[in-house]
Design an enzyme around this catalytic site. Structure first.
Site, PDB file in Angstrom:
ATOM      1  CB  ALA A  92     -18.393  33.128  -1.178  1.00 47.16           C
ATOM      2  CG  ASP A 118     -26.125  20.217   0.078  1.00 49.12           C
ATOM      3  OD1 ASP A 118     -26.683  19.411   0.857  1.00 49.12           O
ATOM      4  OD2 ASP A 118     -24.888  20.380   0.052  1.00 49.12           O
ATOM      5  CE  LYS A 170     -21.749  18.594   1.458  1.00 49.53           C
ATOM      6  NZ  LYS A 170     -22.828  19.545   1.753  1.00 49.53           N
TER       7      LYS A 170
HETATM    8  P1  NDP Z   1     -17.214  26.375   3.532  1.00 46.52           P
HETATM    9  O1  NDP Z   1     -16.057  26.146   4.439  1.00 46.52           O
HETATM   10  O2  NDP Z   1     -17.123  25.982   2.097  1.00 46.52           O
HETATM   11  O3  NDP Z   1     -17.570  27.972   3.556  1.00 46.52           O
HETATM   12  C1  NDP Z   1     -17.609  28.657   4.781  1.00 46.52           C
HETATM   13  C2  NDP Z   1     -18.237  30.039   4.565  1.00 46.52           C
HETATM   14  O4  NDP Z   1     -18.426  30.639   5.865  1.00 46.52           O
HETATM   15  C3  NDP Z   1     -17.360  31.010   3.779  1.00 46.52           C
HETATM   16  O5  NDP Z   1     -18.192  31.887   3.044  1.00 46.52           O
HETATM   17  C4  NDP Z   1     -16.623  31.769   4.892  1.00 46.52           C
HETATM   18  O6  NDP Z   1     -16.205  33.047   4.516  1.00 46.52           O
HETATM   19  C5  NDP Z   1     -17.736  31.890   5.910  1.00 46.52           C
HETATM   20  N1  NDP Z   1     -17.254  32.120   7.274  1.00 46.52           N
HETATM   21  C6  NDP Z   1     -16.613  31.228   8.061  1.00 46.52           C
HETATM   22  N2  NDP Z   1     -16.354  31.776   9.262  1.00 46.52           N
HETATM   23  C7  NDP Z   1     -16.845  33.050   9.225  1.00 46.52           C
HETATM   24  C8  NDP Z   1     -16.882  34.115  10.162  1.00 46.52           C
HETATM   25  N3  NDP Z   1     -16.353  33.989  11.389  1.00 46.52           N
HETATM   26  N4  NDP Z   1     -17.487  35.269   9.807  1.00 46.52           N
HETATM   27  C9  NDP Z   1     -18.032  35.403   8.574  1.00 46.52           C
HETATM   28  N5  NDP Z   1     -18.022  34.424   7.625  1.00 46.52           N
HETATM   29  C10 NDP Z   1     -17.424  33.264   7.954  1.00 46.52           C
HETATM   30  O7  NDP Z   1     -18.452  25.700   4.270  1.00 46.52           O
HETATM   31  P2  NDP Z   1     -19.812  25.163   3.602  1.00 46.52           P
HETATM   32  O8  NDP Z   1     -20.214  26.125   2.558  1.00 46.52           O
HETATM   33  O9  NDP Z   1     -19.684  23.729   3.247  1.00 46.52           O
HETATM   34  O10 NDP Z   1     -20.827  25.223   4.861  1.00 46.52           O
HETATM   35  C11 NDP Z   1     -21.280  26.450   5.391  1.00 46.52           C
HETATM   36  C12 NDP Z   1     -22.286  26.204   6.511  1.00 46.52           C
HETATM   37  O11 NDP Z   1     -23.460  25.602   6.004  1.00 46.52           O
HETATM   38  C13 NDP Z   1     -21.771  25.277   7.613  1.00 46.52           C
HETATM   39  O12 NDP Z   1     -22.177  25.786   8.850  1.00 46.52           O
HETATM   40  C14 NDP Z   1     -22.466  23.958   7.322  1.00 46.52           C
HETATM   41  O13 NDP Z   1     -22.629  23.197   8.482  1.00 46.52           O
HETATM   42  C15 NDP Z   1     -23.809  24.463   6.792  1.00 46.52           C
HETATM   43  N6  NDP Z   1     -24.465  23.478   5.921  1.00 46.52           N
HETATM   44  C16 NDP Z   1     -25.708  23.028   6.289  1.00 46.52           C
HETATM   45  C17 NDP Z   1     -26.376  22.126   5.482  1.00 46.52           C
HETATM   46  C18 NDP Z   1     -27.731  21.644   5.883  1.00 46.52           C
HETATM   47  O14 NDP Z   1     -28.201  20.650   5.288  1.00 46.52           O
HETATM   48  N7  NDP Z   1     -28.404  22.292   6.815  1.00 46.52           N
HETATM   49  C19 NDP Z   1     -25.783  21.602   4.219  1.00 46.52           C
HETATM   50  C20 NDP Z   1     -24.483  22.166   3.926  1.00 46.52           C
HETATM   51  C21 NDP Z   1     -23.854  23.066   4.767  1.00 46.52           C
HETATM   52  P3  NDP Z   1     -14.726  33.324   3.913  1.00 46.52           P
HETATM   53  O15 NDP Z   1     -14.822  33.044   2.432  1.00 46.52           O
HETATM   54  O16 NDP Z   1     -14.488  34.741   4.249  1.00 46.52           O
HETATM   55  O17 NDP Z   1     -13.785  32.378   4.632  1.00 46.52           O
END
Ligand code: NDP
Length: 306
Positions: A152, A126, A90
């Site tokens: 974030a 989204d 994306k």
């Molecule tokens: P990114 O990889 O860009 O961001 C991941 C985020 O999750 C970061 O804020 C990260 O924090 C945090 N994170 C990951 N692991 C942990 C943990 N163990 N504990 C706390 N925080 C954690 O992913 P996306 O933003 O693209 O996607 C995020 C979620 O949203 C996914 O599960 C995805 O499947 C879902 N999603 C669902 C959609 C829908 O249509 N329902 C559409 C888009 C996404 P840090 O910065 O500290 O690493």
């Protein structure tokens, strides 16, 4: 497995012979995406009274991040009308499209591409999916709501821009990694336009958090068994609702905690469906039946999140 379920790669375009209108989702991994089932079900329904849609089909392609720029040109040359982009494309695609719609520009990421004569026009559906998903599953609206957003990354950024564009009452964002939270807050500041915007550490929620907020999980914490809670709901003032963007598993630990506390809650399947329905409207210019896409998604949603 039908032909739309087949996982293809850009190399398959070398002998591409589909003569209808082609759409596709590109991602890596892509095998468990629900999008082909949702879109092909909607197209089949539309074809019943608008015959041309019988020649439309939505495919899936496994594309590595380093392959994406060349793949986008290749799909354009082969006449694809529209593409969806999922993890990890994306943000990468943002710099490889000819035009970008204003909301997608604020988000810094595109999930839907429409063919134009000169290249691709990028959209991000989204935020629209989130707003409709919240309304459908929790009866909640972002306008005038206090929102506590967890995460974030890319999904959080789309959600935050949608909250601010719809003039939520306040937006509180928590993230595990402080530097990433600060970077997101800096990007959002010009969009906030007077809406109170604050960050906090999910391990120590501040005293000033509002009661009756909508809690939206946009982290990937909860995708895997044993993941920590993105925030302990018991340490927040009682929220009005909890929405988890994750839809597989259908009930994350956060949603189970909301249930224990008696707080209305929903997973992200409705968001997935509505972001997809909006993309299909952009490509077809026709009205799309989201319930048809929801039925197809529910039937398929026993694999992984994607
Ligand atoms: P990114 O990889 O860009 O961001 C991941 C985020 O999750 C970061 O804020 C990260 O924090 C945090 N994170 C990951 N692991 C942990 C943990 N163990 N504990 C706390 N925080 C954690 O992913 P996306 O933003 O693209 O996607 C995020 C979620 O949203 C996914 O599960 C995805 O499947 C879902 N999603 C669902 C959609 C829908 O249509 N329902 C559409 C888009 C996404 P840090 O910065 O500290 O690493």
């Amino acid at each position: 497995m039908n032909t739309a379920d087949t996982v293809r790669t850009p190399a398959d375009l070398a002998h591409w012979s589909f003569s209808g209108t082609a759409l596709a989702v590109l991602g890596h991994p892509i095998g468990h995406s629900l999008s082909p089932a949702m879109h092909n079900a909607a197209l089949a329904g539309m074809a019943r009274d608008q015959e041309p849609f019988a020649a439309w089909k939505y495919f899936r392609f496994d594309v590595l991040p380093e392959e994406l720029p060349a793949a986008l040109s290749l799909f354009h040359r082969h006449g694809f009308l529209g593409l969806n982009l999922t993890v990890p494309h994306k943000v990468i695609a943002f710099d490889h499209v000819a035009e970008i719609e204003p909301a997608a520009r604020q988000i810094g990421a595109v999930n839907t591409l429409l063919r134009t004569e000169h290249g691709w026009r990028g959209f991000n559906t989204d935020g629209h999916g989130l707003a409709l998903g919240l309304r459908e599953s929790l009866g909640a609206v972002l306008e005038d709501a206090h929102v506590i957003l967890l995460g974030a990354g890319g999904a959080a950024r789309a959600a935050a821009v949608e909250c601010l564009r719809r003039r939520c009452a306040s937006l509180w964002i928590a993230n595990r990694t402080a530097a990433r939270l600060d970077a997101l807050l800096a990007v959002l500041k010009p969009v906030a336009d007077g809406v109170p915007l604050r960050g906090f550490d999910p391990q120590s929620p501040p005293a000033g958090l509002p009661a009756g907020a909508l809690v939206i999980n946009a982290t990937s914490a909860g995708l895997h068994a044993g993941d920590p809670l993105p925030v302990d709901l018991a340490r927040l003032p009682r929220p009005a609702g909890v929405f988890d963007m994750i839809y597989n598993p259908p009930a994350t630990a956060l949603l189970r905690q909301a249930a224990e506390l008696g707080v209305p809650h929903a997973n992200g399947l409705s968001m997935l469906v509505h972001q997809g329905a909006r993309a299909l409207e952009i490509w077809t210019g026709a009205q799309v039946q989201a319930p048809v896409m929801m039925r197809a998604a529910l039937e398929k949603n026993h694999g992984t999140n994607g």
